[in-house]
Design a protein around this motif. Structure first.
Motif: not given
Length: 116
Positions: A22-31, A94-101
């Motif tokens: 729920a904390m992620c966008t619908e299109s969130a990706t992970v590497w 670890m790197y996190f990129r946000f789109d809004g919250d």
């Protein structure tokens, strides 16, 4: 943003994958540096779910954190305790990129230290 990144990891510690998602966008990706390339957040969660049955406990200790306007970079140590009492550590950046919250991208470079 830094608190949101930590909150995401706390959900993972609790094996609360629904709250993590729920904390992620619908299109969130992970590497991850495992050589497998990008995954969707749903693929990553499906990969993590079996962990709940094999690990006694896990804890992320954040050692340093840097914040930009829409991103967080942190160093962390994942401390794992297995049901038989054995322990291991995984050191990571670890790197996190946000789109809004919401988290839109996670990247993790990890190095397992073995038994602690």
């Amino acid at each position: 943003m830094g608190e949101l990144a930590v909150q995401c990891l706390r959900h993972l510690e609790a094996c609360d994958f629904e709250s993590m998602r729920a904390m992620c966008t619908e299109s969130a990706t992970v590497w991850h540096n495992d050589g497998k390339g990008n995954q969707t957040i749903d693929e990553k969660i499906a990969q993590l779910k079996p962990l709940a049955d094999t690990v006694g406990s896990l804890r992320f200790d954040i050692t340093r954190q840097f914040q930009g306007e829409h991103e967080v970079l942190q160093q962390q140590v994942l401390r794992l305790t297995m049901p038989d009492g054995s322990r291991s550590e995984v050191h990571a950046a670890m790197y996190f990129r946000f789109d809004g919250d919401l988290i839109d991208r996670m990247e993790e470079y990890a190095y397992e230290m073995g038994p602690a």
